[in-house]
Design a protein around this motif. Sequence first.
Motif, PDB file in Angstrom:
ATOM      1  N   ARG A 295       0.827  -1.201   0.000  1.00 25.66           N
ATOM      2  CA  ARG A 295       0.000   0.000   0.000  1.00 25.66           C
ATOM      3  C   ARG A 295       0.868   1.260   0.000  1.00 25.66           C
ATOM      4  O   ARG A 295       0.572   2.236  -0.686  1.00 25.66           O
ATOM      5  N   ILE A 296       1.931   1.226   0.786  1.00 24.32           N
ATOM      6  CA  ILE A 296       2.827   2.380   0.844  1.00 24.32           C
ATOM      7  C   ILE A 296       3.557   2.553  -0.486  1.00 24.32           C
ATOM      8  O   ILE A 296       3.674   3.658  -1.022  1.00 24.32           O
TER       9      ILE A 296
ATOM     10  N   GLU B 179      -1.736   6.977   7.689  1.00 20.96           N
ATOM     11  CA  GLU B 179      -2.699   8.080   7.613  1.00 20.96           C
ATOM     12  C   GLU B 179      -2.238   9.129   6.610  1.00 20.96           C
ATOM     13  O   GLU B 179      -3.054   9.738   5.925  1.00 20.96           O
ATOM     14  N   LEU B 180      -0.931   9.294   6.527  1.00 23.78           N
ATOM     15  CA  LEU B 180      -0.390  10.168   5.485  1.00 23.78           C
ATOM     16  C   LEU B 180      -0.709   9.596   4.105  1.00 23.78           C
ATOM     17  O   LEU B 180      -1.148  10.323   3.203  1.00 23.78           O
ATOM     18  N   VAL B 181      -0.516   8.313   3.961  1.00 21.15           N
ATOM     19  CA  VAL B 181      -0.822   7.647   2.689  1.00 21.15           C
ATOM     20  C   VAL B 181      -2.292   7.861   2.316  1.00 21.15           C
ATOM     21  O   VAL B 181      -2.612   8.211   1.177  1.00 21.15           O
ATOM     22  N   SER B 182      -3.172   7.675   3.290  1.00 21.43           N
ATOM     23  CA  SER B 182      -4.595   7.877   3.018  1.00 21.43           C
ATOM     24  C   SER B 182      -4.883   9.290   2.545  1.00 21.43           C
ATOM     25  O   SER B 182      -5.616   9.496   1.583  1.00 21.43           O
TER      26      SER B 182
ATOM     27  N   CYS C 247       4.694  15.950  -0.822  1.00 18.80           N
ATOM     28  CA  CYS C 247       4.146  14.710  -0.270  1.00 18.80           C
ATOM     29  C   CYS C 247       5.132  13.559  -0.407  1.00 18.80           C
ATOM     30  O   CYS C 247       5.325  12.778   0.527  1.00 18.80           O
ATOM     31  N   ALA C 248       5.745  13.476  -1.566  1.00 17.78           N
ATOM     32  CA  ALA C 248       6.703  12.391  -1.806  1.00 17.78           C
ATOM     33  C   ALA C 248       7.875  12.493  -0.839  1.00 17.78           C
ATOM     34  O   ALA C 248       8.308  11.494  -0.260  1.00 17.78           O
ATOM     35  N   ASP C 249       8.364  13.712  -0.655  1.00 21.60           N
ATOM     36  CA  ASP C 249       9.504  13.907   0.252  1.00 21.60           C
ATOM     37  C   ASP C 249       9.139  13.549   1.688  1.00 21.60           C
ATOM     38  O   ASP C 249       9.929  12.946   2.413  1.00 21.60           O
ATOM     39  N   LEU C 250       7.934  13.943   2.077  1.00 19.57           N
ATOM     40  CA  LEU C 250       7.493  13.660   3.442  1.00 19.57           C
ATOM     41  C   LEU C 250       7.365  12.152   3.668  1.00 19.57           C
ATOM     42  O   LEU C 250       7.814  11.619   4.687  1.00 19.57           O
ATOM     43  N   LEU C 251       6.784  11.488   2.695  1.00 19.14           N
ATOM     44  CA  LEU C 251       6.631  10.035   2.807  1.00 19.14           C
ATOM     45  C   LEU C 251       8.001   9.352   2.856  1.00 19.14           C
ATOM     46  O   LEU C 251       8.239   8.469   3.681  1.00 19.14           O
ATOM     47  N   ASP C 252       8.886   9.791   2.011  1.00 16.85           N
ATOM     48  CA  ASP C 252      10.246   9.231   2.004  1.00 16.85           C
ATOM     49  C   ASP C 252      10.938   9.459   3.343  1.00 16.85           C
ATOM     50  O   ASP C 252      11.612   8.583   3.872  1.00 16.85           O
ATOM     51  N   GLU C 253      10.746  10.659   3.858  1.00 13.90           N
ATOM     52  CA  GLU C 253      11.407  11.053   5.102  1.00 13.90           C
ATOM     53  C   GLU C 253      10.994  10.147   6.261  1.00 13.90           C
ATOM     54  O   GLU C 253      11.836   9.644   7.002  1.00 13.90           O
ATOM     55  N   LEU C 254       9.687   9.937   6.399  1.00 11.68           N
ATOM     56  CA  LEU C 254       9.205   9.119   7.511  1.00 11.68           C
ATOM     57  C   LEU C 254       9.576   7.649   7.318  1.00 11.68           C
ATOM     58  O   LEU C 254       9.995   6.975   8.252  1.00 11.68           O
TER      59      LEU C 254
ATOM     60  N   GLY D 198      13.541   2.549   7.733  1.00 11.13           N
ATOM     61  CA  GLY D 198      14.324   1.767   6.774  1.00 11.13           C
ATOM     62  C   GLY D 198      13.436   1.095   5.751  1.00 11.13           C
ATOM     63  O   GLY D 198      13.774   0.051   5.209  1.00 11.13           O
ATOM     64  N   LEU D 199      12.276   1.697   5.507  1.00 13.79           N
ATOM     65  CA  LEU D 199      11.345   1.136   4.524  1.00 13.79           C
ATOM     66  C   LEU D 199      11.312   2.004   3.277  1.00 13.79           C
ATOM     67  O   LEU D 199      11.849   3.108   3.275  1.00 13.79           O
ATOM     68  N   LEU D 200      10.663   1.497   2.269  1.00 11.09           N
ATOM     69  CA  LEU D 200      10.531   2.199   0.995  1.00 11.09           C
ATOM     70  C   LEU D 200      11.911   2.450   0.372  1.00 11.09           C
ATOM     71  O   LEU D 200      12.160   3.475  -0.240  1.00 11.09           O
ATOM     72  N   GLN D 201      12.780   1.494   0.587  1.00 11.29           N
ATOM     73  CA  GLN D 201      14.158   1.646   0.121  1.00 11.29           C
ATOM     74  C   GLN D 201      14.405   0.835  -1.156  1.00 11.29           C
ATOM     75  O   GLN D 201      15.508   0.829  -1.674  1.00 11.29           O
ATOM     76  N   ASN D 202      13.379   0.143  -1.606  1.00 12.66           N
ATOM     77  CA  ASN D 202      13.590  -0.757  -2.748  1.00 12.66           C
ATOM     78  C   ASN D 202      12.891  -0.280  -4.005  1.00 12.66           C
ATOM     79  O   ASN D 202      12.415  -1.082  -4.802  1.00 12.66           O
TER      80      ASN D 202
END
Length: 464
Positions: A316-317, A372-375, A393-400, A405-409
């Motif tokens: 989902r993320i 909740e950010l994703v939603s 939004c993309a930067d914020l999601l990446d930051e969190l 250590g997720l969303l690294q792939n």
Amino acid sequence: MKIYNTLTRKKEEFVPLEDGKVKIYVCGPTVYNYIHIGNARPLCVFDVLRRYLEYRGFDVTFVQNFTDIDDKIIIKANEEGVTSKEIAEKYIKEYKIDVEGLFVKEATIHPKATENIGEIIKFIKTLVDKGCAYESGGDVYFSTKSFDEYGKLSRQPLDDLELGARIDIDERKREPMDFALWKKAKEGEPFWNSPWSEGRPGWHIECSAMSRRYLGDTFDIHAGGQDLIFPHHENEIAQSECANGAPFARYWMHNGYINVDNIKMSKSAGNFFTVRDVAKTYGYEPIRYLMVTTHYRMPINYSIEVIEQCKASLQRIYTCRENLDFLLTNAKSKDEKQEQELKTKMAAHKDAFIKAMDDDLNTADGITAVFELVSDINRLINTDSSKELITFCADLLDELCAVFGLLQNRKKETVSDEVMALVEKRTKARQEKDWALADKIRDELYSMGVTLEDTPQGIKINQK
RNA sequence: GGCGACAUAGCCAAGCGGUAAGGCAAGGGUCUGCAAAACCCUUAUUCCCCAGUUCAAAUCUGGGUGUCGCCUCCA
């Protein structure tokens, strides 16, 4: 930030010894086998701790040792007819492969026991000189009776320990609870010279010696699995505080176990899943996600169903993040006034995230903030949004996500000419309302690992 | 024997005195040529049980029950 301190059994405000700097020591693996996902828990959890502290602006020194000389390594070496050194080197290499897959940042310093023998001997000498340790038949033992506060971490009174002790009566020890600092080598075992015998260091002393060498007498956080509280960490405290005459670690953090069918996962019980095997089927990232989805002190019951759920949640993320990239290519370039309002709304999730993480690293609530950010992103961002808002939004999601250590792939693959040609052919078929052909091409692409989404902004191509 | 942890929907999981977050799964709807993704709606009158404190308890107290862990190498 508040941290639950095993020493006081309370959540305490975290105040580092030196302003803006944090010194952390985490017990590392004994390298004689592949790591299992139970071993992966402290790796991931305390990596998140480190990343979060860095995120909040601390300068973190992170020390994690390798126990590369130990009975288990010797046994394994004998079984395979190779040297202990070869076993240790092999499994350090394998360990590094898994750790990299899990996106665990490399320790600032990764000392090996065998590279610190001099330091260890020096440490034992001090203990012997101070009367806290004694030599017996070439071995050296720590005298637990010599440290009044022995048991302060595990809250185990010495007398009661002895009552229920299942430890072997060893004539070389003065008291059953005394533990080895130096072990005289038996026939065929690797050894180093020392004032007491040709032998090797005991397990507990390594961490005391190496933490002192790299972090000093007193440092901020010492972490590890709950099963290390007694005796390992208790012994470290005794050794270090006796030798240094100073407090040892100020905050002790311990992660819960990973169970299988409610029983603790361990190599000796044989109910373990290696990181390597799980990663082969599901990838490394769902393992990491699993660690983050539960509070680090709670037990996790591992199952296939659970890891599959983790993988689905993670998707989902990823989908959200990929949609942002896709939208960016179609975004309007001008900024709307109301977008400031949206930004404020998005940023509120960051506040929730920090609030959660400040509370003893509540990653479960932290990941909720991410969802909740994703939603909100899914709800509010569309092709009418400006490049600036989408990027925000993309930067914020990446930051969190980076703290976890997720969303690294995320892959940045280019679409091959072959795929492109098929997509174009399908688009043409759709324009001609030849749905049968269009669907046939879509199926064909699907079998190639390519899924298509027809969106109002055009065709989104997803490659597996 | 000593010390400790856990029990919340089909599954996973927050919550720390103010009236049950979030994710997965499931069902219905919107969008779509059909899909996919996304969105909307539905899914715990109730948090293992029993007492007690309180205007108010999943949350505090006492007592049970069940499961697990450490005291031996273990993350």
